[in-house]
Motif scaffolding. Structure first.
Motif, PDB file in Angstrom:
ATOM      1  N   SER A 127      35.949  25.708  86.721  1.00  0.00           N
ATOM      2  CA  SER A 127      34.728  25.163  87.334  1.00  0.00           C
ATOM      3  C   SER A 127      34.056  26.300  88.090  1.00  0.00           C
ATOM      4  CB  SER A 127      35.076  24.083  88.354  1.00  0.00           C
ATOM      5  OG  SER A 127      35.410  22.887  87.734  1.00  0.00           O
ATOM      6  N   ALA A 128      32.915  25.989  88.687  1.00  0.00           N
ATOM      7  CA  ALA A 128      32.257  26.941  89.588  1.00  0.00           C
ATOM      8  C   ALA A 128      32.977  26.911  90.938  1.00  0.00           C
ATOM      9  CB  ALA A 128      30.806  26.522  89.763  1.00  0.00           C
TER      10      ALA A 128
ATOM     11  N   LYS B 192      29.100  23.800  97.625  1.00  0.00           N
ATOM     12  CA  LYS B 192      29.578  24.186  96.290  1.00  0.00           C
ATOM     13  C   LYS B 192      28.539  25.080  95.626  1.00  0.00           C
ATOM     14  CE  LYS B 192      32.000  20.148  94.520  1.00  0.00           C
ATOM     15  NZ  LYS B 192      31.972  19.299  93.337  1.00  0.00           N
TER      16      LYS B 192
ATOM     17  N   THR C 247      27.614  25.100  92.612  1.00  0.00           N
ATOM     18  CA  THR C 247      26.744  24.283  91.741  1.00  0.00           C
ATOM     19  C   THR C 247      25.554  23.732  92.538  1.00  0.00           C
ATOM     20  OG1 THR C 247      28.718  23.648  90.531  1.00  0.00           O
ATOM     21  CG2 THR C 247      26.741  22.352  90.093  1.00  0.00           C
TER      22      THR C 247
ATOM     23  N   GLU D 289      29.695  28.070  86.521  1.00  0.00           N
ATOM     24  CA  GLU D 289      30.862  28.140  85.642  1.00  0.00           C
ATOM     25  C   GLU D 289      30.828  29.432  84.830  1.00  0.00           C
ATOM     26  OE1 GLU D 289      29.672  25.296  86.601  1.00  0.00           O
ATOM     27  OE2 GLU D 289      31.449  24.116  87.011  1.00  0.00           O
TER      28      GLU D 289
ATOM     29  N   PHE E 153      31.733  22.543  81.946  1.00  0.00           N
ATOM     30  CA  PHE E 153      30.511  21.879  82.419  1.00  0.00           C
ATOM     31  C   PHE E 153      29.299  21.956  81.494  1.00  0.00           C
ATOM     32  CE2 PHE E 153      27.306  21.709  86.221  1.00  0.00           C
ATOM     33  CZ  PHE E 153      27.232  20.332  86.154  1.00  0.00           C
TER      34      PHE E 153
ATOM     35  N   ARG F  85      28.055  15.488  86.539  1.00  0.00           N
ATOM     36  CA  ARG F  85      28.798  16.210  87.573  1.00  0.00           C
ATOM     37  C   ARG F  85      30.305  16.029  87.382  1.00  0.00           C
ATOM     38  NH1 ARG F  85      26.047  18.303  92.092  1.00  0.00           N
ATOM     39  NH2 ARG F  85      27.954  19.563  92.190  1.00  0.00           N
ATOM     40  N   GLY F  86      31.037  17.076  87.645  1.00  0.00           N
ATOM     41  CA  GLY F  86      32.483  17.040  87.439  1.00  0.00           C
ATOM     42  C   GLY F  86      32.866  17.241  85.976  1.00  0.00           C
ATOM     43  N   GLY F  87      31.871  17.618  85.155  1.00  0.00           N
ATOM     44  CA  GLY F  87      32.072  17.638  83.705  1.00  0.00           C
ATOM     45  C   GLY F  87      32.988  18.723  83.163  1.00  0.00           C
ATOM     46  N   SER F  88      33.450  19.654  84.001  1.00  0.00           N
ATOM     47  CA  SER F  88      34.397  20.656  83.494  1.00  0.00           C
ATOM     48  C   SER F  88      35.691  19.981  83.021  1.00  0.00           C
ATOM     49  CB  SER F  88      34.734  21.687  84.569  1.00  0.00           C
ATOM     50  OG  SER F  88      33.569  22.335  84.981  1.00  0.00           O
ATOM     51  N   ASP F  89      36.009  18.851  83.626  1.00  0.00           N
ATOM     52  CA  ASP F  89      37.179  18.085  83.156  1.00  0.00           C
ATOM     53  C   ASP F  89      37.021  17.727  81.688  1.00  0.00           C
ATOM     54  OD1 ASP F  89      38.381  17.970  85.622  1.00  0.00           O
ATOM     55  OD2 ASP F  89      37.632  15.977  86.116  1.00  0.00           O
TER      56      ASP F  89
HETATM   57  N1  ASP Z   1      30.625  22.487  88.931  1.00  0.00           N
HETATM   58  C1  ASP Z   1      30.245  21.218  88.390  1.00  0.00           C
HETATM   59  C2  ASP Z   1      30.120  20.209  89.516  1.00  0.00           C
HETATM   60  O1  ASP Z   1      30.209  20.559  90.679  1.00  0.00           O
HETATM   61  C3  ASP Z   1      31.175  20.753  87.317  1.00  0.00           C
HETATM   62  C4  ASP Z   1      32.629  20.688  87.688  1.00  0.00           C
HETATM   63  O2  ASP Z   1      33.072  21.207  88.708  1.00  0.00           O
HETATM   64  O3  ASP Z   1      33.374  20.078  86.923  1.00  0.00           O
HETATM   65  O4  ASP Z   1      29.912  19.065  89.250  1.00  0.00           O
END
Ligand code: ASP
Length: 439
Positions: free
Chosen positions: A37-38, A48, A50, A115, A169, A183-187
């Motif tokens: 992730s970032a 963050k 992002t 990222e 991401f 958001r959170g899409g690196s998962d």
């Molecule tokens: N950096 C992006 C976010 O803050 C994606 C991630 O962390 O998965 O949503």
């Protein structure tokens, strides 16, 4: 066989976290494909990267000086590079990004650079190949994730490298425009990479030691779930429990690859295994976890001889269909039916109740607000007796009135509807009943 390891933003927030990540990767030769992730927050009031990128892009759009606005972001990355003692310079990348911000390359492009840059640093630090996600993770022209094309391209590209870092991401549309996942899409990227290389496991490294059996803001020090099935996870996530991005299970689930949630700060903790099938809970435990959500409404409909009126439910569902509205549950009696919907959905479709009235001619119809739903989830409740009794006993001892009950035929969960005011208490007493007693 290889393992895919995804590290969240807090795991890569500064150089010290990078060192922990490198140690984790180097301690297991199979950890060959990395999805970062970032950089996330280093302390609670931190921002963050992002979010810094989104803000920066917006300010450049308002006419502010792009180079000056980008400076704090460049400083964060440069700080990591110098603290790690790397000779890498990202100056040329920064210039390109600033130019693209000025050309208005899009908010998704802007956000994705967190990222992108972090992955270049991590690849350099580890001595792994950097593989830009824009070259192998694809969206269609109308913005849908293109699973087949991505899978084919990713596996072809990654088969050329024994070790690689792929930024999370984002991906690209056919014309090369960058698009991010939500958001959170690196998962989700981690899951896609795991599927593409047919990984033996997808390790998702974060800052907690696994999936908790209940919300820690409600229950003190809840247990960490050791094993959870994909289905149980879906139920709990749907009801508000969160560690993983909600879509992240789908690519690996299709390929039967387990996910292991791990803690970068306590790598010796085994974490939570998310698996297709799991054994019954040890020690006779019936419940895997409890989750819940507030802000539901019940549309309560009464009509004499509803039971013999063929097509009654169909007519109600036609209304929902027409309104484009989803529902949660429909418990029914002989002459009554309760439609449980999210209050937010109902507010978005204010004509729904009138419409149902017109089409069904009920004796009585009313909306009851302030309902909370609590889901008690456990694969082991199937064929075990007394689970519902224990839930109801816990609630009744706590003087909590149950307004709705629903148990799916899969016997994976029991859902109860209660007054919102009782929500926290209900979760606590159900947790105590199942988790603090021996069986
Ligand atoms: N950096 C992006 C976010 O803050 C994606 C991630 O962390 O998965 O949503």
């Amino acid at each position: 066989m290889a393992k895919v390891v995804k590290f969240g933003g807090s795991s890569l927030a500064d150089a010290n976290q990078f060192r922990k990540v490198a140690e984790i990767i180097r301690s297991d030769k199979k950890r060959r494909y990395v999805v970062p992730s970032a950089p996330g927050k280093r302390f609670s009031d931190d921002i963050k990267v992002t979010d810094m990128l989104y803000n920066c892009y917006d300010r450049v759009g308002e006419g502010k000086n792009a180079t000056a606005e980008f400076l704090p972001i460049a400083e964060r990355f440069d700080g990591i590079i110098s603290d790690l003692g790397l000779t890498l310079s990202l100056d040329a990348e920064y210039e390109k990004i600033i130019e693209n911000f000025k050309k208005r390359a899009g908010r998704d492009y802007a956000a994705s650079r967190g990222e992108y840059l972090n992955s270049i640093i991590l690849a350099n630090y580890l001595g792994f190949q950097f593989v830009d996600a824009a070259k192998c993770i694809f969206f269609t022209a109308d913005g849908e994730f293109d699973a087949d094309l991505t899978d084919a391209c990713l596996s072809a590209v990654l088969s050329g490298y024994s070790e690689a870092v792929v930024p999370g991401f984002y991906g690209a549309k056919p014309d090369g425009t960058i698009q991010t996942f939500s958001r959170g899409g690196s998962d989700f990227t981690g899951s896609v990479v795991a599927k593409a290389i047919n990984a033996e496991i997808y390790e998702n490294w974060t800052d907690v030691s696994g999936f908790l059996a209940a919300d820690p803001r409600i229950v003190d020090d809840p247990e960490i779930i050791d094993y959870i099935t994909y289905k149980e996870l879906r139920e709990l996530s749907y009801m508000g429990a969160s560690v993983l991005h909600q879509d992240a299970i789908f690519p690996v689930r299709a390929a039967n690859i387990p996910i292991n949630i791990r803690n970068t700060n306590v790598p010796s903790d085994p974490g939570t295994m998310i698996v297709p099938e799991a054994p019954d809970k040890e020690g006779g435990r019936v419940i895997t976890g409890i989750a819940g959500k507030k802000h539901f409404s019940v549309i309560s409909i009464e009509k004499d001889e509803m039971n013999s009126e063929i097509g009654f439910l169909r007519r109600i569902l036609t209304v929902l269909d027409h309104e484009g509205m989803s529902f949660e549950h429909i418990p029914t009696g002989i002459d009554t039916m309760s439609l449980v919907v999210s209050t937010e959905e109902l507010e978005k479709h204010p004509g729904t109740v009138e419409y149902i009235k017109e089409i069904t001619h009920p004796n009585h119809i009313e909306v009851i607000n302030n309902l909370a739903l609590v889901a008690v989830v456990g694969r082991s409740m199937k064929e075990k007796r007394g689970t519902a009794t224990r839930i109801f006993a816990a609630l009744s001892h706590a003087n909590i009135n149950i307004k709705m009950i629903d148990q799916g035929s899969s016997e994976l969960n029991i859902i109860v509807g209660i007054d919102e005011a009782d929500f926290e208490k209900a979760i606590k007493v159900i947790y105590d009943m199942f988790m603090l007693s021996e069986i």
